[in-house]
Scaffold this active site. Structure first.
Site, short mmCIF file in Angstrom:
data_model
loop_
_atom_site.label_atom_id
_atom_site.label_comp_id
_atom_site.label_asym_id
_atom_site.label_seq_id
_atom_site.Cartn_x
_atom_site.Cartn_y
_atom_site.Cartn_z
N HIS A 265 73.66 14.03 25.18
CA HIS A 265 74.24 15.31 24.76
C HIS A 265 75.77 15.28 24.94
O HIS A 265 76.52 15.53 23.99
CB HIS A 265 73.63 16.44 25.58
CG HIS A 265 74.15 17.80 25.24
ND1 HIS A 265 73.49 18.68 24.43
CD2 HIS A 265 75.31 18.44 25.59
CE1 HIS A 265 74.19 19.79 24.29
NE2 HIS A 265 75.30 19.67 25.01
N GLU A 266 76.21 14.95 26.15
CA GLU A 266 77.65 14.92 26.40
C GLU A 266 78.33 13.82 25.58
O GLU A 266 79.46 13.98 25.13
CB GLU A 266 77.95 14.75 27.89
CG GLU A 266 77.40 15.86 28.79
CD GLU A 266 77.76 17.28 28.35
OE1 GLU A 266 78.86 17.49 27.80
OE2 GLU A 266 76.92 18.20 28.54
N HIS A 269 79.27 15.20 22.31
CA HIS A 269 80.54 15.95 22.40
C HIS A 269 81.71 14.97 22.45
O HIS A 269 82.74 15.17 21.81
CB HIS A 269 80.56 16.79 23.68
CG HIS A 269 79.76 18.06 23.63
ND1 HIS A 269 79.98 19.02 22.67
CD2 HIS A 269 78.78 18.54 24.44
CE1 HIS A 269 79.14 20.05 22.90
NE2 HIS A 269 78.41 19.78 23.95
N GLU A 295 78.90 21.95 19.48
CA GLU A 295 77.53 21.86 19.96
C GLU A 295 76.63 21.19 18.92
O GLU A 295 75.62 20.57 19.28
CB GLU A 295 77.03 23.26 20.32
CG GLU A 295 75.83 23.32 21.21
CD GLU A 295 76.04 22.76 22.62
OE1 GLU A 295 77.18 22.45 23.01
OE2 GLU A 295 75.03 22.61 23.33
ZN ZN Z 1 76.93 21.03 24.88
#
Ligand code: ZN
Length: 503
Positions: A265-266, A269, A295
């Protein structure tokens, strides 16, 4: 040099200095979460307050504003310079709309509300937080008045996180999501075949988990020479420059997938932040246009890639080898089932893909009711619990598992939650088009080759920075306005297959 090139050069220099101070602030925040000893907290608070005041003063300097307006009015700027001036002026005008006394009061109330929230959550006692929530809502209404808005005052707050989005648009989008996702969840819960995930209930060596997250981050294309991963209580991504973008994750020996999904997830980003243009460094153009689009990147990598069957076809053998004796007979299908387990639950951050948006939607409904004056702070627990019952079919046992679980309201962040759900919608709409453009994407992922995926995102999303709004990015890529359609189709297809649902 003409007059405007000279002015532009000195403007870039000044904006660069503001960006440097902001990067120093971000570095202090990163250090606070990752390294700082507990007793350093009071001094760190002072350092951050001082530097934030300096950054604010530098950026709201009337001379800077005049320079920006002159350049904007003068015309004749190239596309990139024009966009730089326009976007910076937008930020400048927003930053100067709030009187200093208000900013000061707001910061003070934030600290008090945060302290009260921590205690209230620990004791599961909403009454301790209630007066602070009331104050926060009052201040947020004042903030909306200072900023100005059309329609709902909530629109002024949304603007901070998802520029251009309105309550009116969200209400339509979310109504459709709420109905269809609740229905899907109900069908899943009642499905006769439920996956057996008892094998996940073991202890998983933290170092081995950690090492695996680094391998996957590297495979995704995250540049470790321009970034690093550390541990923190809440995973996050931060950047101080295009060439220094850092991620964190948390490792729990009882959770097989949480460090991995957190890192992916990170990593999503971080790949965005590493994908801005070199020429845009130290300017607002090297930023995402909204939290929702940011996101979309993390959720696409985490859910549409990291929770996909091709991903597990590729990584299953390596993952089994990483934990010898513990996963030897687990197939890639079983990994895929376990990492996509659907279970209505109380805590948003632990929610699966099918229930996640429902958590967001109930918060959005309560926030708009609070800001529009249809709900008093004191009525929040009852309203919260009723919505959890209706969307998730659960009885909330106490407020720590209910309306006190999130930090956002203690920070006075209302308008933030919807961006999480928008991220899911944008991700699905972008992903659908990517699969059209790169038809062998799944086969490539199955071979552990993420390059075509990253290249596509670089070209279609990352490189624009703030040159396009989130809606423009999604619209230009997919040829349609952002809608719930692609996400609902994605969920329906994926979970029908996983749970053997009839259409
Ligand atoms: Zn996030």
């Amino acid at each position: 040099m003409t007059v405007s090139t000279e002015k532009l050069a000195s403007l870039r220099e000044e904006l660069g200095r503001v960006s440097d101070v902001r990067s120093a602030i971000a570095l202090l925040h990163w250090d606070q979460e990752v390294n700082m000893p507990p007793k350093g907290a009071p001094a760190r608070g002072e350092q951050l307050a001082t530097l934030s005041a300096i950054a604010h003063r530098m950026f709201t300097d009337p001379a800077l504003g005049d320079g920006l307006k002159e350049l904007a009015d003068g015309g004749g700027l190239g596309a990139d310079d024009g966009k730089l001036v326009e976007e910076t002026l937008y930020d400048y005008e927003r930053a100067t709309k709030l009187p200093e006394s208000f900013v000061h009061t707001f910061a003070e109330e934030q600290s008090k509300a945060y302290v009260a929230w921590v205690e209230a959550r620990e004791k599961a006692d909403f009454a301790l937080f209630c007066p602070h929530l009331e104050t926060m809502v009052d201040l947020l209404r004042q903030k909306a008045d200072f900023l100005g808005y059309e329609g709902s005052p909530y629109n002024a707050l949304l603007e901070d996180y998802e520029r251009g989005m309105t309550v009116e648009q969200l209400t339509g989008l979310f109504a459709e999501l709420a109905t269809k996702q609740s229905d899907l969840v109900e069908r899943i819960v009642q499905a006769p075949s439920q996956p057996d995930t008892a094998w996940t209930e073991q202890e998983w060596d933290p170092q081995k988990q950690w090492d695996f997250t680094l391998r996957v981050l590297g495979d995704m294309g995250y540049d470790m020479e321009a970034g690093r991963q550390d541990k923190s209580i809440h995973p996050f991504t931060t950047n101080f420059d295009l060439y220094d973008v850092r991620v964190t994750t948390r490792v729990n020996p009882k959770e097989l997938f949480s460090a991995l999904t957190g890192s992916i997830h990170e990593g999503g980003h971080a790949l965005y932040e590493q994908g801005f243009r070199d020429a845009d460094r130290r300017t607002v153009l090297a930023e995402a246009p909204s939290l929702g689009i940011h996101e979309s990147q993390s959720r696409m990598w985490e859910n549409m890639v990291g929770r996909s069957l091709p991903f597990w076809k590729h990584y299953a053998p390596q993952f089994r080898k990483q934990f010898p004796g513990q996963l030897d007979s687990v197939t890639h299908e079983q990994f895929h089932e376990a990492i996509n387990l659907v279970r209505p639950s109380f805590i948003r951050v632990e929610a699966d893909e099918c229930t996640y948006n429902l958590h967001v939607i109930l918060r959005f409904e309560l926030e708009t009711a609070l800001i529009e004056g249809d709900l008093e702070a004191a009525g929040v627990p009852e309203a919260w619990n009723a919505k959890v019952k209706s969307y998730l079919g659960l009885e909330v046992p106490n407020d720590a598992l209910g309306c006190l679980q999130d930090i956002h309201w203690s920070h006075g962040s209302m308008g933030y939650f919807p961006t999480y759900a928008l991220g899911n919608l944008y991700a699905a709409q972008l992903f659908e088009k990517m699969l059209e453009d790169v038809p062998d994407m799944r086969a490539r992922v199955e071979q552990g080759d993420f390059r075509p995926l990253l290249d596509w995102l670089r070209r279609n999303v990352h490189v624009h920075g703030r040159r396009k709004t989130a809606v423009e990015i999604v619209r230009d890529v997919s040829g349609r306005e952002p809608s719930a359609e692609a996400y609902l189709n994605y969920l329906e297809r994926k979970y029908s297959a996983l749970y053997g649902l009839q259409p």
